[in-house]
Motif scaffolding. Sequence first.
Motif, PDB file in Angstrom:
ATOM      1  N   GLU A 176     157.269  75.028 -54.054  1.00  0.00           N
ATOM      2  CA  GLU A 176     157.837  76.172 -53.574  1.00  0.00           C
ATOM      3  C   GLU A 176     158.778  76.916 -54.618  1.00  0.00           C
ATOM      4  O   GLU A 176     158.773  78.063 -54.828  1.00  0.00           O
ATOM      5  N   GLY A 177     159.647  76.013 -55.217  1.00  0.00           N
ATOM      6  CA  GLY A 177     160.411  76.622 -56.326  1.00  0.00           C
ATOM      7  C   GLY A 177     159.947  77.099 -57.499  1.00  0.00           C
ATOM      8  O   GLY A 177     160.369  78.478 -57.943  1.00  0.00           O
ATOM      9  N   ALA A 178     158.873  76.722 -58.161  1.00  0.00           N
ATOM     10  CA  ALA A 178     158.139  76.917 -59.052  1.00  0.00           C
ATOM     11  C   ALA A 178     156.905  78.327 -58.879  1.00  0.00           C
ATOM     12  O   ALA A 178     156.870  79.044 -59.734  1.00  0.00           O
ATOM     13  N   TYR A 179     156.186  77.950 -57.662  1.00  0.00           N
ATOM     14  CA  TYR A 179     154.984  78.619 -57.749  1.00  0.00           C
ATOM     15  C   TYR A 179     155.567  79.615 -56.519  1.00  0.00           C
ATOM     16  O   TYR A 179     154.611  80.890 -56.579  1.00  0.00           O
ATOM     17  N   GLY A 180     156.536  79.472 -55.807  1.00  0.00           N
ATOM     18  CA  GLY A 180     156.773  80.451 -54.906  1.00  0.00           C
ATOM     19  C   GLY A 180     156.405  80.455 -53.585  1.00  0.00           C
ATOM     20  O   GLY A 180     156.743  81.593 -52.557  1.00  0.00           O
ATOM     21  N   ALA A 181     155.716  79.561 -53.143  1.00  0.00           N
ATOM     22  CA  ALA A 181     155.417  79.330 -51.759  1.00  0.00           C
ATOM     23  C   ALA A 181     154.980  77.921 -51.696  1.00  0.00           C
ATOM     24  O   ALA A 181     154.846  77.333 -52.620  1.00  0.00           O
ATOM     25  N   ARG A 182     155.336  77.216 -50.192  1.00  0.00           N
ATOM     26  CA  ARG A 182     155.023  75.953 -49.951  1.00  0.00           C
ATOM     27  C   ARG A 182     153.496  75.742 -49.931  1.00  0.00           C
ATOM     28  O   ARG A 182     152.761  76.651 -49.646  1.00  0.00           O
ATOM     29  N   PRO A 183     152.968  74.605 -50.347  1.00  0.00           N
ATOM     30  CA  PRO A 183     151.617  74.295 -50.519  1.00  0.00           C
ATOM     31  C   PRO A 183     150.995  74.279 -48.982  1.00  0.00           C
ATOM     32  O   PRO A 183     151.579  73.892 -48.014  1.00  0.00           O
ATOM     33  N   GLN A 184     149.760  74.563 -49.057  1.00  0.00           N
ATOM     34  CA  GLN A 184     149.132  74.763 -47.706  1.00  0.00           C
ATOM     35  C   GLN A 184     147.966  73.624 -47.707  1.00  0.00           C
ATOM     36  O   GLN A 184     147.141  73.605 -46.798  1.00  0.00           O
ATOM     37  N   TRP A 185     147.941  72.861 -48.758  1.00  0.00           N
ATOM     38  CA  TRP A 185     146.673  71.790 -48.974  1.00  0.00           C
ATOM     39  C   TRP A 185     147.152  70.684 -49.462  1.00  0.00           C
ATOM     40  O   TRP A 185     148.065  70.681 -50.396  1.00  0.00           O
ATOM     41  N   PHE A 186     146.713  69.604 -49.034  1.00  0.00           N
ATOM     42  CA  PHE A 186     147.271  68.159 -49.686  1.00  0.00           C
ATOM     43  C   PHE A 186     145.923  67.592 -49.881  1.00  0.00           C
ATOM     44  O   PHE A 186     144.906  67.297 -49.220  1.00  0.00           O
ATOM     45  N   ARG A 187     146.215  66.710 -50.825  1.00  0.00           N
ATOM     46  CA  ARG A 187     145.054  65.600 -51.259  1.00  0.00           C
ATOM     47  C   ARG A 187     145.574  64.358 -51.522  1.00  0.00           C
ATOM     48  O   ARG A 187     146.741  64.250 -52.340  1.00  0.00           O
ATOM     49  N   ALA A 188     145.246  63.241 -50.907  1.00  0.00           N
ATOM     50  CA  ALA A 188     145.751  62.023 -51.104  1.00  0.00           C
ATOM     51  C   ALA A 188     145.285  61.304 -52.371  1.00  0.00           C
ATOM     52  O   ALA A 188     144.206  61.532 -52.606  1.00  0.00           O
ATOM     53  N   PRO A 189     146.314  60.583 -53.085  1.00  0.00           N
ATOM     54  CA  PRO A 189     145.735  60.191 -54.465  1.00  0.00           C
ATOM     55  C   PRO A 189     144.648  59.083 -54.251  1.00  0.00           C
ATOM     56  O   PRO A 189     144.620  58.366 -53.095  1.00  0.00           O
ATOM     57  N   TYR A 190     143.854  59.008 -55.079  1.00  0.00           N
ATOM     58  CA  TYR A 190     142.656  58.156 -55.080  1.00  0.00           C
ATOM     59  C   TYR A 190     141.768  58.461 -53.879  1.00  0.00           C
ATOM     60  O   TYR A 190     140.913  57.586 -53.499  1.00  0.00           O
ATOM     61  N   GLY A 191     141.853  59.496 -53.038  1.00  0.00           N
ATOM     62  CA  GLY A 191     141.051  59.622 -51.889  1.00  0.00           C
ATOM     63  C   GLY A 191     141.357  58.677 -50.923  1.00  0.00           C
ATOM     64  O   GLY A 191     140.667  58.549 -49.898  1.00  0.00           O
ATOM     65  N   ALA A 192     142.510  58.041 -50.733  1.00  0.00           N
ATOM     66  CA  ALA A 192     142.847  56.997 -50.060  1.00  0.00           C
ATOM     67  C   ALA A 192     143.612  57.552 -48.816  1.00  0.00           C
ATOM     68  O   ALA A 192     144.783  57.664 -48.781  1.00  0.00           O
ATOM     69  N   TRP A 193     143.193  58.058 -47.605  1.00  0.00           N
ATOM     70  CA  TRP A 193     143.653  58.681 -46.588  1.00  0.00           C
ATOM     71  C   TRP A 193     144.012  57.611 -45.356  1.00  0.00           C
ATOM     72  O   TRP A 193     143.273  56.646 -45.391  1.00  0.00           O
ATOM     73  N   ASN A 194     144.910  57.846 -44.916  1.00  0.00           N
ATOM     74  CA  ASN A 194     145.513  57.093 -43.675  1.00  0.00           C
ATOM     75  C   ASN A 194     145.938  58.165 -42.607  1.00  0.00           C
ATOM     76  O   ASN A 194     146.309  59.236 -42.789  1.00  0.00           O
ATOM     77  N   ARG A 195     146.019  57.498 -41.371  1.00  0.00           N
ATOM     78  CA  ARG A 195     146.575  58.280 -40.208  1.00  0.00           C
ATOM     79  C   ARG A 195     148.052  58.887 -40.431  1.00  0.00           C
ATOM     80  O   ARG A 195     148.079  60.237 -40.305  1.00  0.00           O
ATOM     81  N   ALA A 196     148.946  58.289 -41.205  1.00  0.00           N
ATOM     82  CA  ALA A 196     150.362  59.069 -41.435  1.00  0.00           C
ATOM     83  C   ALA A 196     150.120  59.915 -42.252  1.00  0.00           C
ATOM     84  O   ALA A 196     150.865  61.116 -42.239  1.00  0.00           O
ATOM     85  N   ALA A 197     149.099  59.901 -43.213  1.00  0.00           N
ATOM     86  CA  ALA A 197     149.000  61.125 -44.166  1.00  0.00           C
ATOM     87  C   ALA A 197     148.495  62.342 -43.371  1.00  0.00           C
ATOM     88  O   ALA A 197     148.799  63.519 -43.699  1.00  0.00           O
ATOM     89  N   PHE A 198     147.582  62.088 -42.587  1.00  0.00           N
ATOM     90  CA  PHE A 198     147.132  63.243 -41.930  1.00  0.00           C
ATOM     91  C   PHE A 198     148.114  64.034 -40.781  1.00  0.00           C
ATOM     92  O   PHE A 198     148.270  65.226 -40.926  1.00  0.00           O
ATOM     93  N   GLN A 199     148.855  63.013 -40.105  1.00  0.00           N
ATOM     94  CA  GLN A 199     149.688  63.789 -39.297  1.00  0.00           C
ATOM     95  C   GLN A 199     150.849  64.261 -40.184  1.00  0.00           C
ATOM     96  O   GLN A 199     151.326  65.444 -39.648  1.00  0.00           O
ATOM     97  N   LEU A 200     151.414  63.695 -41.078  1.00  0.00           N
ATOM     98  CA  LEU A 200     152.576  64.411 -41.862  1.00  0.00           C
ATOM     99  C   LEU A 200     151.937  65.622 -42.502  1.00  0.00           C
ATOM    100  O   LEU A 200     152.859  66.757 -42.650  1.00  0.00           O
ATOM    101  N   GLY A 201     150.872  65.537 -43.016  1.00  0.00           N
ATOM    102  CA  GLY A 201     150.301  66.748 -44.045  1.00  0.00           C
ATOM    103  C   GLY A 201     150.506  67.951 -42.845  1.00  0.00           C
ATOM    104  O   GLY A 201     150.937  69.066 -43.121  1.00  0.00           O
ATOM    105  N   ALA A 202     149.956  67.771 -41.436  1.00  0.00           N
ATOM    106  CA  ALA A 202     149.731  68.697 -40.476  1.00  0.00           C
ATOM    107  C   ALA A 202     151.226  69.166 -40.168  1.00  0.00           C
ATOM    108  O   ALA A 202     151.477  70.460 -39.913  1.00  0.00           O
ATOM    109  N   GLU A 203     152.118  68.048 -39.923  1.00  0.00           N
ATOM    110  CA  GLU A 203     153.465  68.712 -39.747  1.00  0.00           C
ATOM    111  C   GLU A 203     154.014  69.694 -40.722  1.00  0.00           C
ATOM    112  O   GLU A 203     155.091  70.309 -40.587  1.00  0.00           O
ATOM    113  N   MET A 204     153.769  69.531 -42.149  1.00  0.00           N
ATOM    114  CA  MET A 204     154.165  70.105 -43.045  1.00  0.00           C
ATOM    115  C   MET A 204     153.151  71.263 -43.468  1.00  0.00           C
ATOM    116  O   MET A 204     153.414  71.950 -44.390  1.00  0.00           O
TER     117      MET A 204
END
Length: 278
Positions: A176-204
């Motif tokens: 947000e500070g450098a690009y000018g807006a908060r990100p609207q997309w998230f990618r899990a490192p290594y493509g290793a997703w879990n329930r918490a990542a999906f939930q927290l991503g939606a919250e953000m």
Amino acid sequence: MTKDQLLTRRRALLAGAVALGAAGTAGALTLGPEDGPAPVAAPAAGAQAGRPLKPSAYRLQPLTGYGTPRTRAAPLAVRHEPFLRVSGRGRTMMLTFDDGPDPRYTPHILDTLAEHGVRAMFFVCGEMAVDNKELLARMSDEGHVVGNHTWTHPLLTQMNRGQIRSEMERTSDVIEGAYGARPQWFRAPYGAWNRAAFQLGAEMNMEPMAWTVDTLDWTTPGTRSIIGRVEDGAAPGVVVLSHDAGGDRSQSVRALRSYLPELLDAGYHLTVPPRRLA
């Protein structure tokens, strides 16, 4: 831990995360500019049958017209699998680059994209972004979309909810500070997703994005091999995964210079997701 040590650790973790990534990205979803996701068939690899299309008429367009909405956007739904594809008219594809920005390679990738008037997605790591904010500002100026790829590129399936939140929030703050807006997309490192990542991503207010075609450029297989994977996998809706950091990415830079004009000449439209009002 030095950055070189961290990169070596990432390569070691990746081998163990492949199975997790495959399980987390099993669903094939399409994302339209207005409609929600819907199941689709996996794209066929290789050239498409039928009469060749004219070269893409796409030219770089800045992200404009996204003023403050009159009403607050509805909260995002918590998804159970990431988006793998994009939808659009004709031969629509998307190029994505992970782990940067890296001042040794990212500027060359941005130069090639600008030369051909193409926008792409960059999933950045906070530890790289914080020292290269000028590259995020350039991405913003040139109309690219920047996504969240955590702060240190950890394996999320080995972390608790609080640790995952910290990795994601710190990175969003830097973006947000450098690009000018908060990100609207998230990618899990290594493509290793879990329930918490999906939930927290939606919250953000971030949607999960995976990929369809993996160039495997992180293995430094050779420029020709990277080009071949992109060309063989090219098809409508494909999301291509490459890297602009995390090791020696000179092969990725050279490969992009070759396959990008070939995709455009074949009639592919290289796009980015539409920005949501939020």
